[in-house]
Design an enzyme around this catalytic site. Structure first.
Site, short mmCIF file in Angstrom:
data_model
loop_
_atom_site.label_atom_id
_atom_site.label_comp_id
_atom_site.label_asym_id
_atom_site.label_seq_id
_atom_site.Cartn_x
_atom_site.Cartn_y
_atom_site.Cartn_z
N ARG A 46 0.85 -1.20 0.00
CA ARG A 46 0.00 0.00 0.00
C ARG A 46 0.88 1.25 0.00
O ARG A 46 0.57 2.26 -0.60
CB ARG A 46 -0.96 0.00 1.21
CG ARG A 46 -1.65 1.33 1.42
CD ARG A 46 -2.93 1.27 2.26
NE ARG A 46 -2.91 0.34 3.36
CZ ARG A 46 -2.24 0.53 4.52
NH1 ARG A 46 -1.55 1.63 4.71
NH2 ARG A 46 -2.25 -0.39 5.46
N TYR A 98 -17.56 16.12 -14.76
CA TYR A 98 -18.03 14.74 -14.85
C TYR A 98 -19.03 14.50 -13.71
O TYR A 98 -18.81 14.95 -12.58
CB TYR A 98 -16.82 13.80 -14.74
CG TYR A 98 -17.17 12.37 -14.41
CD1 TYR A 98 -18.02 11.64 -15.24
CD2 TYR A 98 -16.66 11.75 -13.28
CE1 TYR A 98 -18.36 10.33 -14.93
CE2 TYR A 98 -16.99 10.44 -12.97
CZ TYR A 98 -17.84 9.74 -13.80
OH TYR A 98 -18.17 8.44 -13.50
N LYS A 195 -8.88 6.37 -18.91
CA LYS A 195 -9.26 6.91 -20.21
C LYS A 195 -8.07 6.93 -21.18
O LYS A 195 -7.50 5.89 -21.46
CB LYS A 195 -9.88 8.29 -20.00
CG LYS A 195 -10.95 8.32 -18.90
CD LYS A 195 -12.13 7.47 -19.26
CE LYS A 195 -13.22 7.29 -18.24
NZ LYS A 195 -13.12 7.70 -16.89
#
Ligand code: P1T
Length: 377
Positions: A46, A98, A195
């Site tokens: 992590r 968005y 994206k």
């Protein structure tokens, strides 16, 4: 180095131990320690992972920034940036962000005392009016999703900096191939790597890039403390994607310009939104602050019924959320990406029931145009 070279090489070199040319997927949750407080730079995945670090260095270089921090999604990246703010801090936000960003701000973070002012940041007078001594952050999306409105990033940065506020730009629609907000005065850049950066629609992720050391250190602390980190496989896929970012974007853009011209000349449409069209209200600004206009186009077919018919008629375009992959997608913002935005607000933004959005892929432009042409007929 030049952008194409950085896409392929920045932040990564052949593996020291094995000579592997491609950064390996370090699929491990933990690392052997040599003694109490003695390790080789990695303790727990992590906190740090070599595949993730390569992606972070690579995208930081592409955005012409110093520090990169990767997250499990674009929303996780944005959420962590907002953790730089506290109760009563004001955040000025582009009103047509968005829908998921709107949802995170208005329906989650507002509960913790953050104050959001949604304005049309393309209108600098609205930005000026929204800034107060309590403004900590200006959060821009430019061009916006899905109306493709463009904000003058440098002008907003100057206004924000004059009152000690920072500017963050969501650069997902443009990618660093077309726009580098840090070079326009922004302080932080955020991406949904899902994206164009990944470009192949096969992972979900986010990334933040910035120059300021102290803020980067705080974000690094938060990245580990909050834990919204991407897995090594997803980092590998994003890193493979950025190698071809420049060549893909060139083709995405060329195709989008062709389709935007075709749509603009189509008689049956109420409107076509693409900053590359000469009659787009922000065409000159887009030309000045970016190296192209991107590959997202929205257009209004006039009604929900007609939108439904077009969506059922396309063959090559796939009806799906998301954007930025090599394959062309089509979506219905009012019911999909912006379903969380109240209907009255959607109407004000222009997100009507007849609005469709396309993410133009890298197929043959003639095939894409023929598909749209027959679907519209
Ligand atoms: O989906 P995620 O990786 O969490 O990224 C969110 C996000 C952030 N910023 C912009 C500009 C975005 O477009 C997105 C996600 N957008 C879609 C899924 C979409 O279809 O528009």
């Amino acid at each position: 180095m030049g952008f194409y070279t950085d896409c392929v090489h920045a932040g990564q070199s052949p593996d020291e131990k094995t000579g592997a040319v491609i950064t390996p997927i370090f699929q491990t949750s933990t690392y052997k320690q040599d003694g109490i407080g003695k390790h080789r730079g990695y303790e727990y995945a992590r906190t740090a992972n070599p595949t993730r670090e390569a992606l972070e260095r690579n995208v930081a270089a592409l955005e012409r920034g110093k520090h990169g921090l990767a997250y499990a999604s674009g929303m996780a990246a944005t959420d962590t940036i907002l953790r730089l703010c506290g109760p009563a801090d004001e955040i000025v936000v582009t009103h047509n962000v968005y829908g998921g960003t709107y949802r995170l701000f208005a329906m989650v973070l507002q509960q913790y005392g953050l104050v959001f002012r949604f304005v049309d940041t393309a209108d600098l007078r609205e930005v000026e009016r929204a800034l107060t001594p309590k403004t900590k952050l200006v959060y821009l999306e430019s061009p916006t999703n899905p109306m493709l409105r463009v904000t003058d990033i440098r002008a907003v940065a100057d206004m924000a900096h004059a009152i000690g506020a920072r500017v963050c730009v969501d650069n997902t629609f443009m990618s660093p191939y077309l726009q580098t907000p840090l070079e326009l005065g922004a302080d932080i850049v955020v991406h949904s790597t899902t994206k164009f950066l990944n470009g192949h629609s096969d992972m979900v992720g986010g990334i933040v890039v910035l120059n300021d050391d102290a803020t980067a250190q705080r974000l690094r602390f938060l990245q580990n403390a909050v834990g919204a980190v991407p897995g090594p496989m997803d980092c590998f896929l994003a890193l493979r994607g950025t190698k071809t970012l420049a060549v893909r974007m060139r083709q995405h853009e060329e195709n989008a310009r062709t389709l935007a011209r075709f749509l603009a000349g189509h008689k049956g449409l109420a409107s076509v939104n693409y900053p590359g069209l000469p009659d787009h209200p922000h065409h000159e600004l887009a030309k000045k602050q970016a190296r192209g206009f991107g590959a997202i186009i929205s257009f209004d077919v006039g009604s929900l019924e007609r939108a439904d018919r077009v969506l059922r008629s396309v063959r090559l375009f796939t009806l799906a959320e998301s954007l930025g992959g090599v394959e062309s997608l089509i979506s219905h913002p009012a019911s999909m990406t912006h379903g969380s935005v109240p209907e009255a607000d959607r109407a004000k933004l222009g997100v009507t029931p007849g609005l469709l959005r396309i993410s133009v892929g890298i197929e043959d432009a003639a095939d894409l145009q023929a598909d749209l042409d027959s679907a519209l007929r």
